[in-house]
Motif scaffolding. Sequence first.
Motif, PDB file in Angstrom:
ATOM      1  N   GLY A   2     -35.312 -19.300  74.612  1.00 18.81           N
ATOM      2  CA  GLY A   2     -34.055 -19.525  73.933  1.00 18.81           C
ATOM      3  C   GLY A   2     -33.546 -20.938  74.139  1.00 18.81           C
ATOM      4  O   GLY A   2     -34.182 -21.777  74.745  1.00 18.81           O
ATOM      5  N   ASP A   3     -32.332 -21.196  73.607  1.00 19.97           N
ATOM      6  CA  ASP A   3     -31.707 -22.507  73.715  1.00 19.97           C
ATOM      7  C   ASP A   3     -30.909 -22.553  75.015  1.00 19.97           C
ATOM      8  O   ASP A   3     -29.879 -21.909  75.153  1.00 19.97           O
ATOM      9  CB  ASP A   3     -30.803 -22.736  72.510  1.00 19.97           C
ATOM     10  N   LEU A   4     -31.363 -23.368  75.973  1.00 21.41           N
ATOM     11  CA  LEU A   4     -30.715 -23.423  77.285  1.00 21.41           C
ATOM     12  C   LEU A   4     -29.575 -24.423  77.318  1.00 21.41           C
ATOM     13  O   LEU A   4     -28.815 -24.445  78.286  1.00 21.41           O
ATOM     14  CB  LEU A   4     -31.747 -23.797  78.348  1.00 21.41           C
ATOM     15  N   ASN A   5     -29.451 -25.274  76.265  1.00 22.06           N
ATOM     16  CA  ASN A   5     -28.402 -26.309  76.233  1.00 22.06           C
ATOM     17  C   ASN A   5     -28.430 -27.160  77.496  1.00 22.06           C
ATOM     18  O   ASN A   5     -27.401 -27.579  78.015  1.00 22.06           O
ATOM     19  CB  ASN A   5     -27.018 -25.677  76.069  1.00 22.06           C
ATOM     20  N   GLY A   6     -29.615 -27.401  78.017  1.00 20.62           N
ATOM     21  CA  GLY A   6     -29.757 -28.177  79.243  1.00 20.62           C
ATOM     22  C   GLY A   6     -30.053 -29.636  78.959  1.00 20.62           C
ATOM     23  O   GLY A   6     -30.887 -29.965  78.122  1.00 20.62           O
ATOM     24  N   HIS A   7     -29.344 -30.513  79.654  1.00 23.94           N
ATOM     25  CA  HIS A   7     -29.582 -31.956  79.585  1.00 23.94           C
ATOM     26  C   HIS A   7     -30.061 -32.406  80.966  1.00 23.94           C
ATOM     27  O   HIS A   7     -29.291 -32.347  81.927  1.00 23.94           O
ATOM     28  CB  HIS A   7     -28.309 -32.707  79.182  1.00 23.94           C
ATOM     29  N   VAL A   8     -31.307 -32.850  81.051  1.00 25.40           N
ATOM     30  CA  VAL A   8     -31.878 -33.181  82.362  1.00 25.40           C
ATOM     31  C   VAL A   8     -31.520 -34.587  82.812  1.00 25.40           C
ATOM     32  O   VAL A   8     -31.589 -34.901  84.005  1.00 25.40           O
ATOM     33  CB  VAL A   8     -33.403 -32.997  82.352  1.00 25.40           C
ATOM     34  N   GLY A   9     -31.159 -35.480  81.893  1.00 24.11           N
ATOM     35  CA  GLY A   9     -30.737 -36.827  82.264  1.00 24.11           C
ATOM     36  C   GLY A   9     -31.898 -37.742  82.632  1.00 24.11           C
ATOM     37  O   GLY A   9     -33.045 -37.325  82.718  1.00 24.11           O
ATOM     38  N   VAL A  10     -31.567 -39.006  82.859  1.00 23.80           N
ATOM     39  CA  VAL A  10     -32.597 -40.017  83.103  1.00 23.80           C
ATOM     40  C   VAL A  10     -33.003 -40.096  84.572  1.00 23.80           C
ATOM     41  O   VAL A  10     -34.012 -40.712  84.903  1.00 23.80           O
ATOM     42  CB  VAL A  10     -32.098 -41.406  82.646  1.00 23.80           C
ATOM     43  N   ASP A  11     -32.226 -39.500  85.469  1.00 26.13           N
ATOM     44  CA  ASP A  11     -32.528 -39.587  86.899  1.00 26.13           C
ATOM     45  C   ASP A  11     -33.726 -38.700  87.230  1.00 26.13           C
ATOM     46  O   ASP A  11     -33.671 -37.486  87.074  1.00 26.13           O
ATOM     47  CB  ASP A  11     -31.313 -39.159  87.715  1.00 26.13           C
ATOM     48  N   ARG A  12     -34.817 -39.320  87.718  1.00 31.13           N
ATOM     49  CA  ARG A  12     -36.042 -38.581  88.030  1.00 31.13           C
ATOM     50  C   ARG A  12     -36.209 -38.337  89.523  1.00 31.13           C
ATOM     51  O   ARG A  12     -37.221 -37.756  89.932  1.00 31.13           O
ATOM     52  CB  ARG A  12     -37.256 -39.354  87.517  1.00 31.13           C
ATOM     53  N   ARG A  27     -27.274 -35.576  83.327  1.00 31.61           N
ATOM     54  CA  ARG A  27     -27.659 -34.201  83.638  1.00 31.61           C
ATOM     55  C   ARG A  27     -26.426 -33.298  83.687  1.00 31.61           C
ATOM     56  O   ARG A  27     -25.398 -33.659  84.248  1.00 31.61           O
ATOM     57  CB  ARG A  27     -28.385 -34.167  84.975  1.00 31.61           C
ATOM     58  N   ASN A  28     -26.520 -32.116  83.105  1.00 31.50           N
ATOM     59  CA  ASN A  28     -25.460 -31.126  83.231  1.00 31.50           C
ATOM     60  C   ASN A  28     -25.954 -29.954  84.078  1.00 31.50           C
ATOM     61  O   ASN A  28     -27.087 -29.945  84.556  1.00 31.50           O
ATOM     62  CB  ASN A  28     -24.975 -30.650  81.856  1.00 31.50           C
ATOM     63  N   ARG A  29     -25.110 -28.969  84.270  1.00 31.42           N
ATOM     64  CA  ARG A  29     -25.469 -27.860  85.150  1.00 31.42           C
ATOM     65  C   ARG A  29     -26.648 -27.070  84.603  1.00 31.42           C
ATOM     66  O   ARG A  29     -27.531 -26.637  85.351  1.00 31.42           O
ATOM     67  CB  ARG A  29     -24.265 -26.925  85.340  1.00 31.42           C
ATOM     68  N   GLU A  30     -26.661 -26.884  83.279  1.00 32.54           N
ATOM     69  CA  GLU A  30     -27.787 -26.170  82.680  1.00 32.54           C
ATOM     70  C   GLU A  30     -29.090 -26.957  82.857  1.00 32.54           C
ATOM     71  O   GLU A  30     -30.156 -26.382  83.076  1.00 32.54           O
ATOM     72  CB  GLU A  30     -27.525 -25.912  81.196  1.00 32.54           C
ATOM     73  N   GLY A  31     -28.999 -28.289  82.747  1.00 33.99           N
ATOM     74  CA  GLY A  31     -30.176 -29.110  82.966  1.00 33.99           C
ATOM     75  C   GLY A  31     -30.686 -29.021  84.388  1.00 33.99           C
ATOM     76  O   GLY A  31     -31.897 -29.025  84.643  1.00 33.99           O
ATOM     77  N   GLU A  32     -29.769 -28.931  85.325  1.00 35.23           N
ATOM     78  CA  GLU A  32     -30.152 -28.782  86.728  1.00 35.23           C
ATOM     79  C   GLU A  32     -30.894 -27.472  86.952  1.00 35.23           C
ATOM     80  O   GLU A  32     -31.907 -27.421  87.668  1.00 35.23           O
ATOM     81  CB  GLU A  32     -28.901 -28.846  87.598  1.00 35.23           C
ATOM     82  N   ARG A  33     -30.405 -26.410  86.338  1.00 32.11           N
ATOM     83  CA  ARG A  33     -31.073 -25.112  86.467  1.00 32.11           C
ATOM     84  C   ARG A  33     -32.453 -25.147  85.814  1.00 32.11           C
ATOM     85  O   ARG A  33     -33.415 -24.550  86.324  1.00 32.11           O
ATOM     86  CB  ARG A  33     -30.204 -24.031  85.840  1.00 32.11           C
ATOM     87  N   LEU A  34     -32.545 -25.841  84.672  1.00 33.01           N
ATOM     88  CA  LEU A  34     -33.836 -25.958  83.992  1.00 33.01           C
ATOM     89  C   LEU A  34     -34.841 -26.712  84.858  1.00 33.01           C
ATOM     90  O   LEU A  34     -36.012 -26.324  84.961  1.00 33.01           O
ATOM     91  CB  LEU A  34     -33.654 -26.683  82.655  1.00 33.01           C
ATOM     92  N   LEU A  35     -34.405 -27.791  85.512  1.00 32.63           N
ATOM     93  CA  LEU A  35     -35.283 -28.547  86.392  1.00 32.63           C
ATOM     94  C   LEU A  35     -35.777 -27.689  87.552  1.00 32.63           C
ATOM     95  O   LEU A  35     -36.963 -27.719  87.903  1.00 32.63           O
ATOM     96  CB  LEU A  35     -34.553 -29.783  86.925  1.00 32.63           C
ATOM     97  N   ASP A  36     -34.869 -26.938  88.142  1.00 31.13           N
ATOM     98  CA  ASP A  36     -35.257 -26.084  89.262  1.00 31.13           C
ATOM     99  C   ASP A  36     -36.258 -25.020  88.818  1.00 31.13           C
ATOM    100  O   ASP A  36     -37.196 -24.687  89.554  1.00 31.13           O
ATOM    101  CB  ASP A  36     -34.019 -25.425  89.875  1.00 31.13           C
ATOM    102  N   PHE A  37     -36.049 -24.483  87.623  1.00 30.23           N
ATOM    103  CA  PHE A  37     -36.978 -23.491  87.097  1.00 30.23           C
ATOM    104  C   PHE A  37     -38.358 -24.099  86.902  1.00 30.23           C
ATOM    105  O   PHE A  37     -39.379 -23.475  87.225  1.00 30.23           O
ATOM    106  CB  PHE A  37     -36.443 -22.948  85.767  1.00 30.23           C
ATOM    107  N   CYS A  38     -38.404 -25.340  86.391  1.00 29.36           N
ATOM    108  CA  CYS A  38     -39.687 -26.002  86.160  1.00 29.36           C
ATOM    109  C   CYS A  38     -40.395 -26.296  87.477  1.00 29.36           C
ATOM    110  O   CYS A  38     -41.611 -26.130  87.586  1.00 29.36           O
ATOM    111  CB  CYS A  38     -39.473 -27.301  85.384  1.00 29.36           C
ATOM    112  N   VAL A  39     -39.645 -26.731  88.479  1.00 30.45           N
ATOM    113  CA  VAL A  39     -40.236 -27.012  89.780  1.00 30.45           C
ATOM    114  C   VAL A  39     -40.824 -25.745  90.377  1.00 30.45           C
ATOM    115  O   VAL A  39     -41.944 -25.734  90.898  1.00 30.45           O
ATOM    116  CB  VAL A  39     -39.193 -27.622  90.739  1.00 30.45           C
ATOM    117  N   LEU A  40     -40.087 -24.659  90.284  1.00 28.10           N
ATOM    118  CA  LEU A  40     -40.527 -23.400  90.867  1.00 28.10           C
ATOM    119  C   LEU A  40     -41.779 -22.869  90.199  1.00 28.10           C
ATOM    120  O   LEU A  40     -42.627 -22.253  90.848  1.00 28.10           O
ATOM    121  CB  LEU A  40     -39.394 -22.368  90.770  1.00 28.10           C
TER     122      LEU A  40
END
Length: 207
Positions: A2-12, A27-40
Amino acid sequence: MGDLNGHVGVDRDGYNNVVGGFAIGNRNREGERLLDFCVLNNLAIMNTYFKHKDEHNDVKSIPSLSCDSDHRMVKGKINFIQPKSGKGPVRKRFTTEKLINPEVALQLAQKVEENYTEPETRDIKVEWNKFRDGIKKAYEDVLQPKTTGRRKKKNTPWWNEVKEWVRRKNKAFRIWMKTRRPQDRQEYVSRRNETEIIKRNSKKTAG
Protein backbone atom coordinates in the motif's frame (compact mmCIF):
# COMPACT_ATOMS: atom_id res chain seq x y z
CA MET A 1 2.11 -2.92 1.13
CA GLY A 2 0.00 0.00 0.00
CA ASP A 3 0.83 3.71 0.10
CA LEU A 4 2.92 4.31 3.23
CA ASN A 5 3.25 8.10 2.66
CA GLY A 6 6.82 7.74 3.89
CA HIS A 7 9.54 10.27 3.13
CA VAL A 8 12.99 8.85 3.90
CA GLY A 9 14.92 12.09 3.30
CA VAL A 10 18.47 12.67 2.12
CA ASP A 11 20.19 11.67 5.38
CA ARG A 12 21.78 8.23 4.87
CA ASP A 13 23.54 7.98 8.23
CA GLY A 14 22.98 4.46 9.51
CA TYR A 15 21.03 3.46 6.38
CA ASN A 16 23.73 3.32 3.68
CA ASN A 17 22.55 -0.10 2.51
CA VAL A 18 18.91 1.01 2.32
CA VAL A 19 18.90 4.55 0.87
CA GLY A 20 20.75 5.52 -2.31
CA GLY A 21 22.36 8.82 -3.23
CA PHE A 22 19.34 10.36 -4.97
CA ALA A 23 16.81 10.69 -2.17
CA ILE A 24 15.14 14.06 -1.64
CA GLY A 25 13.47 16.08 1.11
CA ASN A 26 13.25 15.48 4.82
CA ARG A 27 12.38 12.33 6.73
CA ASN A 28 8.98 11.99 8.40
CA ARG A 29 7.75 9.46 10.93
CA GLU A 30 6.35 7.16 8.27
CA GLY A 31 9.68 7.29 6.45
CA GLU A 32 11.48 6.34 9.63
CA ARG A 33 9.23 3.31 10.05
CA LEU A 34 9.79 2.36 6.41
CA LEU A 35 13.58 2.52 6.89
CA ASP A 36 13.41 0.35 9.98
CA PHE A 37 11.26 -2.17 8.13
CA CYS A 38 13.78 -2.30 5.28
CA VAL A 39 16.70 -2.77 7.66
CA LEU A 40 14.93 -5.57 9.48
CA ASN A 41 14.08 -7.39 6.25
CA ASN A 42 17.29 -6.64 4.32
CA LEU A 43 15.51 -4.48 1.71
CA ALA A 44 16.51 -1.33 -0.18
CA ILE A 45 14.44 1.63 -1.42
CA MET A 46 15.36 1.40 -5.07
CA ASN A 47 13.92 4.70 -6.32
CA THR A 48 16.58 6.48 -4.26
CA TYR A 49 19.35 4.80 -6.28
CA PHE A 50 18.51 6.57 -9.55
CA LYS A 51 18.66 10.20 -10.59
CA HIS A 52 15.19 11.57 -11.28
CA LYS A 53 14.47 13.88 -14.19
CA ASP A 54 11.93 16.71 -14.26
CA GLU A 55 10.13 15.01 -17.12
CA HIS A 56 9.59 11.30 -17.61
CA ASN A 57 8.30 10.74 -21.14
CA ASP A 58 8.00 7.00 -20.64
CA VAL A 59 5.71 7.29 -17.61
CA LYS A 60 2.05 8.23 -17.73
CA SER A 61 -1.10 7.75 -15.71
CA ILE A 62 -4.28 6.12 -17.02
CA PRO A 63 -7.24 8.06 -15.55
CA SER A 64 -9.85 5.97 -17.36
CA LEU A 65 -8.87 2.81 -15.47
CA SER A 66 -10.63 2.57 -12.11
CA CYS A 67 -8.68 1.26 -9.13
CA ASP A 68 -11.62 1.72 -6.74
CA SER A 69 -9.59 4.37 -4.85
CA ASP A 70 -8.22 7.88 -5.22
CA HIS A 71 -5.11 6.46 -6.89
CA ARG A 72 -4.52 6.12 -10.62
CA MET A 73 -2.86 3.37 -12.56
CA VAL A 74 0.61 4.34 -13.81
CA LYS A 75 2.23 2.88 -16.90
CA GLY A 76 5.95 3.19 -17.42
CA LYS A 77 8.95 1.77 -19.22
CA ILE A 78 12.19 1.12 -17.38
CA ASN A 79 15.50 0.02 -18.81
CA PHE A 80 17.52 -1.50 -16.01
CA ILE A 81 21.08 -2.68 -16.51
CA GLN A 82 22.31 -4.84 -13.69
CA PRO A 83 25.80 -3.80 -12.61
CA LYS A 84 28.51 -6.40 -12.88
CA SER A 85 29.66 -7.51 -9.48
CA GLY A 86 33.29 -6.96 -8.63
CA LYS A 87 34.15 -5.28 -11.97
CA GLY A 88 34.49 -1.73 -10.69
CA PRO A 89 37.77 0.20 -10.77
CA VAL A 90 40.18 -0.78 -8.04
CA ARG A 91 41.86 2.08 -6.20
CA LYS A 92 44.21 2.38 -3.28
CA ARG A 93 43.74 4.95 -0.57
CA PHE A 94 45.71 5.82 2.52
CA THR A 95 44.07 5.24 5.89
CA THR A 96 44.13 8.92 6.82
CA GLU A 97 41.56 8.32 9.55
CA LYS A 98 44.47 7.06 11.65
CA LEU A 99 45.80 10.63 11.83
CA ILE A 100 43.27 11.32 14.57
CA ASN A 101 45.81 9.56 16.78
CA PRO A 102 48.49 12.17 17.74
CA GLU A 103 51.21 9.51 17.83
CA VAL A 104 50.48 8.46 14.26
CA ALA A 105 50.41 12.09 13.08
CA LEU A 106 53.80 12.70 14.72
CA GLN A 107 55.23 9.55 13.17
CA LEU A 108 54.08 10.68 9.72
CA ALA A 109 55.63 14.12 10.18
CA GLN A 110 58.93 12.54 11.18
CA LYS A 111 58.87 10.23 8.15
CA VAL A 112 58.21 13.15 5.81
CA GLU A 113 61.14 15.03 7.32
CA GLU A 114 63.40 11.99 7.01
CA ASN A 115 62.53 11.54 3.33
CA TYR A 116 63.09 15.18 2.44
CA THR A 117 66.35 15.99 0.65
CA GLU A 118 67.77 19.33 -0.37
CA PRO A 119 67.49 20.18 -4.08
CA GLU A 120 70.46 18.89 -6.05
CA THR A 121 69.59 20.26 -9.48
CA ARG A 122 67.83 23.27 -11.00
CA ASP A 123 65.38 21.02 -12.82
CA ILE A 124 61.98 21.74 -11.26
CA LYS A 125 60.38 18.57 -12.62
CA VAL A 126 63.13 16.33 -11.22
CA GLU A 127 63.03 17.98 -7.82
CA TRP A 128 59.22 17.89 -7.72
CA ASN A 129 59.22 14.15 -8.47
CA LYS A 130 61.71 13.56 -5.66
CA PHE A 131 59.60 15.58 -3.24
CA ARG A 132 56.40 13.81 -4.32
CA ASP A 133 57.96 10.35 -4.03
CA GLY A 134 59.28 11.17 -0.56
CA ILE A 135 55.83 12.21 0.65
CA LYS A 136 54.25 9.11 -0.90
CA LYS A 137 56.84 6.82 0.70
CA ALA A 138 56.18 8.37 4.11
CA TYR A 139 52.43 7.81 3.74
CA GLU A 140 52.97 4.22 2.61
CA ASP A 141 55.17 3.51 5.63
CA VAL A 142 52.84 5.06 8.22
CA LEU A 143 49.35 4.96 6.68
CA GLN A 144 49.30 1.61 4.94
CA PRO A 145 47.14 1.90 1.77
CA LYS A 146 44.14 -0.32 1.38
CA THR A 147 42.22 -1.34 -1.71
CA THR A 148 38.79 0.19 -2.39
CA GLY A 149 36.27 -0.05 -5.20
CA ARG A 150 35.91 -3.83 -5.37
CA ARG A 151 33.14 -5.53 -3.51
CA LYS A 152 34.34 -8.12 -1.10
CA LYS A 153 33.28 -9.56 2.18
CA LYS A 154 34.84 -7.44 4.87
CA ASN A 155 36.19 -8.70 8.12
CA THR A 156 34.78 -6.34 10.74
CA PRO A 157 35.80 -7.38 14.26
CA TRP A 158 33.84 -4.48 15.76
CA TRP A 159 30.62 -6.23 14.71
CA ASN A 160 31.08 -8.84 17.46
CA GLU A 161 30.82 -6.03 20.00
CA VAL A 162 27.59 -4.55 18.66
CA LYS A 163 25.60 -7.51 17.33
CA GLU A 164 23.96 -8.07 20.72
CA TRP A 165 22.78 -4.44 20.73
CA VAL A 166 21.41 -4.90 17.20
CA ARG A 167 19.59 -8.03 18.32
CA ARG A 168 17.94 -6.10 21.18
CA LYS A 169 16.96 -3.27 18.84
CA ASN A 170 15.38 -5.69 16.34
CA LYS A 171 13.52 -7.44 19.13
CA ALA A 172 12.12 -4.12 20.37
CA PHE A 173 11.13 -3.26 16.80
CA ARG A 174 9.20 -6.50 16.34
CA ILE A 175 7.37 -5.95 19.64
CA TRP A 176 6.37 -2.44 18.62
CA MET A 177 5.20 -3.58 15.16
CA LYS A 178 3.05 -6.18 16.85
CA THR A 179 1.50 -4.04 19.61
CA ARG A 180 1.63 -0.50 18.14
CA ARG A 181 1.72 0.85 21.69
CA PRO A 182 3.43 4.25 22.25
CA GLN A 183 5.53 2.88 25.11
CA ASP A 184 6.81 0.05 22.90
CA ARG A 185 7.75 2.53 20.19
CA GLN A 186 9.61 4.63 22.74
CA GLU A 187 11.48 1.51 23.88
CA TYR A 188 12.40 0.73 20.29
CA VAL A 189 13.60 4.30 19.59
CA SER A 190 15.72 4.20 22.75
CA ARG A 191 17.25 0.86 21.73
CA ARG A 192 17.92 2.14 18.21
CA ASN A 193 19.69 5.28 19.44
CA GLU A 194 21.79 3.29 21.90
CA THR A 195 22.78 0.86 19.15
CA GLU A 196 23.86 3.64 16.79
CA ILE A 197 26.06 5.18 19.50
CA ILE A 198 27.66 1.83 20.31
CA LYS A 199 28.19 1.13 16.60
CA ARG A 200 29.90 4.47 15.92
CA ASN A 201 32.14 4.16 18.98
CA SER A 202 33.13 0.60 18.07
CA LYS A 203 34.02 1.63 14.51
CA LYS A 204 36.18 4.49 15.75
CA THR A 205 37.98 2.18 18.16
CA ALA A 206 38.55 -0.44 15.46
CA GLY A 207 39.76 2.19 12.99
